[in-house]
Design a protein around this motif. Sequence first.
Motif, PDB file in Angstrom:
ATOM      1  N   GLU A 139     -37.298 -36.823  35.924  1.00 55.97           N
ATOM      2  CA  GLU A 139     -36.509 -37.187  37.106  1.00 55.97           C
ATOM      3  C   GLU A 139     -36.440 -36.014  38.087  1.00 55.97           C
ATOM      4  O   GLU A 139     -36.666 -36.186  39.285  1.00 55.97           O
ATOM      5  N   ARG A 140     -36.169 -34.820  37.568  1.00 54.33           N
ATOM      6  CA  ARG A 140     -36.080 -33.635  38.436  1.00 54.33           C
ATOM      7  C   ARG A 140     -37.413 -33.317  39.122  1.00 54.33           C
ATOM      8  O   ARG A 140     -37.431 -32.849  40.251  1.00 54.33           O
ATOM      9  N   LEU A 141     -38.526 -33.576  38.419  1.00 53.70           N
ATOM     10  CA  LEU A 141     -39.853 -33.246  38.949  1.00 53.70           C
ATOM     11  C   LEU A 141     -40.502 -34.411  39.699  1.00 53.70           C
ATOM     12  O   LEU A 141     -41.651 -34.316  40.105  1.00 53.70           O
ATOM     13  N   ASN A 142     -39.771 -35.512  39.850  1.00 49.46           N
ATOM     14  CA  ASN A 142     -40.293 -36.712  40.513  1.00 49.46           C
ATOM     15  C   ASN A 142     -41.529 -37.267  39.824  1.00 49.46           C
ATOM     16  O   ASN A 142     -42.478 -37.704  40.477  1.00 49.46           O
ATOM     17  N   LEU A 143     -41.512 -37.243  38.501  1.00 53.14           N
ATOM     18  CA  LEU A 143     -42.577 -37.836  37.705  1.00 53.14           C
ATOM     19  C   LEU A 143     -42.139 -39.233  37.270  1.00 53.14           C
ATOM     20  O   LEU A 143     -40.982 -39.616  37.425  1.00 53.14           O
ATOM     21  N   GLY A 144     -43.064 -39.971  36.683  1.00 53.40           N
ATOM     22  CA  GLY A 144     -42.754 -41.330  36.254  1.00 53.40           C
ATOM     23  C   GLY A 144     -41.938 -41.366  34.977  1.00 53.40           C
ATOM     24  O   GLY A 144     -42.138 -40.563  34.069  1.00 53.40           O
ATOM     25  N   ARG A 145     -40.993 -42.293  34.924  1.00 50.15           N
ATOM     26  CA  ARG A 145     -40.216 -42.493  33.712  1.00 50.15           C
ATOM     27  C   ARG A 145     -39.804 -43.958  33.656  1.00 50.15           C
ATOM     28  O   ARG A 145     -39.335 -44.536  34.625  1.00 50.15           O
ATOM     29  N   GLY A 146     -40.001 -44.548  32.498  1.00 48.01           N
ATOM     30  CA  GLY A 146     -39.706 -45.963  32.325  1.00 48.01           C
ATOM     31  C   GLY A 146     -38.243 -46.256  32.062  1.00 48.01           C
ATOM     32  O   GLY A 146     -37.779 -47.356  32.282  1.00 48.01           O
ATOM     33  N   ARG A 147     -37.516 -45.276  31.599  1.00 43.08           N
ATOM     34  CA  ARG A 147     -36.086 -45.443  31.322  1.00 43.08           C
ATOM     35  C   ARG A 147     -35.342 -44.213  31.810  1.00 43.08           C
ATOM     36  O   ARG A 147     -35.753 -43.086  31.585  1.00 43.08           O
ATOM     37  N   GLU A 148     -34.233 -44.463  32.480  1.00 41.74           N
ATOM     38  CA  GLU A 148     -33.382 -43.383  32.983  1.00 41.74           C
ATOM     39  C   GLU A 148     -32.649 -42.711  31.823  1.00 41.74           C
ATOM     40  O   GLU A 148     -32.381 -43.354  30.801  1.00 41.74           O
ATOM     41  N   PRO A 149     -32.280 -41.440  31.968  1.00 42.04           N
ATOM     42  CA  PRO A 149     -31.540 -40.758  30.902  1.00 42.04           C
ATOM     43  C   PRO A 149     -30.276 -41.506  30.471  1.00 42.04           C
ATOM     44  O   PRO A 149     -29.974 -41.589  29.284  1.00 42.04           O
ATOM     45  N   GLY A 150     -29.539 -42.062  31.431  1.00 38.04           N
ATOM     46  CA  GLY A 150     -28.316 -42.800  31.101  1.00 38.04           C
ATOM     47  C   GLY A 150     -28.593 -44.048  30.274  1.00 38.04           C
ATOM     48  O   GLY A 150     -27.818 -44.393  29.375  1.00 38.04           O
ATOM     49  N   TRP A 151     -29.686 -44.737  30.574  1.00 34.94           N
ATOM     50  CA  TRP A 151     -30.067 -45.915  29.806  1.00 34.94           C
ATOM     51  C   TRP A 151     -30.381 -45.516  28.370  1.00 34.94           C
ATOM     52  O   TRP A 151     -29.940 -46.157  27.418  1.00 34.94           O
ATOM     53  N   LEU A 152     -31.160 -44.445  28.217  1.00 35.63           N
ATOM     54  CA  LEU A 152     -31.511 -43.967  26.881  1.00 35.63           C
ATOM     55  C   LEU A 152     -30.259 -43.612  26.084  1.00 35.63           C
ATOM     56  O   LEU A 152     -30.139 -43.962  24.906  1.00 35.63           O
ATOM     57  N   ASP A 153     -29.325 -42.930  26.720  1.00 33.37           N
ATOM     58  CA  ASP A 153     -28.096 -42.532  26.057  1.00 33.37           C
ATOM     59  C   ASP A 153     -27.293 -43.749  25.615  1.00 33.37           C
ATOM     60  O   ASP A 153     -26.718 -43.770  24.529  1.00 33.37           O
ATOM     61  N   GLN A 154     -27.276 -44.772  26.440  1.00 36.97           N
ATOM     62  CA  GLN A 154     -26.469 -45.955  26.140  1.00 36.97           C
ATOM     63  C   GLN A 154     -27.119 -46.879  25.109  1.00 36.97           C
ATOM     64  O   GLN A 154     -26.423 -47.434  24.257  1.00 36.97           O
ATOM     65  N   TYR A 155     -28.431 -47.060  25.157  1.00 32.76           N
ATOM     66  CA  TYR A 155     -29.077 -48.104  24.360  1.00 32.76           C
ATOM     67  C   TYR A 155     -29.841 -47.639  23.131  1.00 32.76           C
ATOM     68  O   TYR A 155     -30.247 -48.462  22.312  1.00 32.76           O
ATOM     69  N   LEU A 156     -30.057 -46.334  22.961  1.00 38.81           N
ATOM     70  CA  LEU A 156     -30.729 -45.859  21.752  1.00 38.81           C
ATOM     71  C   LEU A 156     -29.695 -45.387  20.739  1.00 38.81           C
ATOM     72  O   LEU A 156     -28.703 -44.762  21.103  1.00 38.81           O
ATOM     73  N   ALA A 157     -29.952 -45.685  19.476  1.00 41.37           N
ATOM     74  CA  ALA A 157     -29.067 -45.210  18.410  1.00 41.37           C
ATOM     75  C   ALA A 157     -29.187 -43.693  18.311  1.00 41.37           C
ATOM     76  O   ALA A 157     -30.239 -43.121  18.592  1.00 41.37           O
ATOM     77  N   ASP A 158     -28.113 -43.032  17.923  1.00 41.25           N
ATOM     78  CA  ASP A 158     -28.109 -41.573  17.831  1.00 41.25           C
ATOM     79  C   ASP A 158     -29.102 -41.051  16.802  1.00 41.25           C
ATOM     80  O   ASP A 158     -29.661 -39.975  16.968  1.00 41.25           O
ATOM     81  N   ASP A 159     -29.343 -41.802  15.732  1.00 46.22           N
ATOM     82  CA  ASP A 159     -30.199 -41.333  14.636  1.00 46.22           C
ATOM     83  C   ASP A 159     -31.638 -41.840  14.716  1.00 46.22           C
ATOM     84  O   ASP A 159     -32.410 -41.665  13.789  1.00 46.22           O
ATOM     85  N   VAL A 160     -32.021 -42.438  15.830  1.00 41.95           N
ATOM     86  CA  VAL A 160     -33.330 -43.083  15.935  1.00 41.95           C
ATOM     87  C   VAL A 160     -34.457 -42.065  16.130  1.00 41.95           C
ATOM     88  O   VAL A 160     -34.271 -41.015  16.740  1.00 41.95           O
ATOM     89  N   THR A 161     -35.612 -42.377  15.537  1.00 45.30           N
ATOM     90  CA  THR A 161     -36.822 -41.584  15.721  1.00 45.30           C
ATOM     91  C   THR A 161     -37.922 -42.533  16.174  1.00 45.30           C
ATOM     92  O   THR A 161     -38.041 -43.639  15.662  1.00 45.30           O
ATOM     93  N   GLY A 162     -38.715 -42.075  17.129  1.00 41.19           N
ATOM     94  CA  GLY A 162     -39.804 -42.895  17.637  1.00 41.19           C
ATOM     95  C   GLY A 162     -41.043 -42.063  17.874  1.00 41.19           C
ATOM     96  O   GLY A 162     -41.143 -40.926  17.415  1.00 41.19           O
ATOM     97  N   SER A 163     -41.983 -42.647  18.615  1.00 38.57           N
ATOM     98  CA  SER A 163     -43.247 -41.961  18.867  1.00 38.57           C
ATOM     99  C   SER A 163     -43.515 -41.845  20.364  1.00 38.57           C
ATOM    100  O   SER A 163     -42.997 -42.615  21.178  1.00 38.57           O
ATOM    101  N   LEU A 164     -44.348 -40.871  20.676  1.00 40.57           N
ATOM    102  CA  LEU A 164     -44.778 -40.629  22.049  1.00 40.57           C
ATOM    103  C   LEU A 164     -46.275 -40.328  21.970  1.00 40.57           C
ATOM    104  O   LEU A 164     -46.685 -39.445  21.216  1.00 40.57           O
ATOM    105  N   ARG A 165     -47.080 -41.108  22.696  1.00 38.55           N
ATOM    106  CA  ARG A 165     -48.538 -40.947  22.651  1.00 38.55           C
ATOM    107  C   ARG A 165     -49.070 -40.859  24.069  1.00 38.55           C
ATOM    108  O   ARG A 165     -48.781 -41.706  24.909  1.00 38.55           O
ATOM    109  N   ALA A 166     -49.832 -39.815  24.356  1.00 39.92           N
ATOM    110  CA  ALA A 166     -50.435 -39.643  25.673  1.00 39.92           C
ATOM    111  C   ALA A 166     -51.544 -40.676  25.845  1.00 39.92           C
ATOM    112  O   ALA A 166     -52.383 -40.856  24.961  1.00 39.92           O
ATOM    113  N   ILE A 167     -51.544 -41.375  26.991  1.00 40.86           N
ATOM    114  CA  ILE A 167     -52.563 -42.388  27.230  1.00 40.86           C
ATOM    115  C   ILE A 167     -53.380 -42.129  28.493  1.00 40.86           C
ATOM    116  O   ILE A 167     -54.428 -42.728  28.675  1.00 40.86           O
TER     117      ILE A 167
END
Length: 118
Positions: free
Chosen positions: A25-53
């Motif tokens: 957000e600070r660098l004006n890059l693309g992001r599919g979910r805002e930080p506030g959305w992530l904070d509200q809708y992801l569980a605190d203990d969740v682990t996921g993946s990130l893959r460069a495409i």
Amino acid sequence: MPLNVPKEIKRVNKQVLIELSSKSERLNLGRGREPGWLDQYLADDVTGSLRAILLERPPKPCYRCLVLIKRADREAEHFLLDVLPEDFDRLEDIVGEDLLTFTRWALSQVPLSPLPAE
């Protein structure tokens, strides 16, 4: 900056995604979910993946990454997020048995449509 997109699949948690999304957000890059959305809708203990495409250049060289993670309601969420190469490299790789377990879970999230009888 490397010319190729990295092949590694990285491990991310809620806090890491919030930090990466805030930086995007600070660098004006693309992001599919805002930080506030992530904070509200992801569980605190969740682990996921990130893959460069994809390798992106403007406004700053970055990897366009696909994120796959569980929401607090345990449903799968996937979205794109632009990540700087140095931030991507710092993340832990998912390897070995963990990669196999995560891949099985990810494939189980793909909705299947029944084929016609004929």
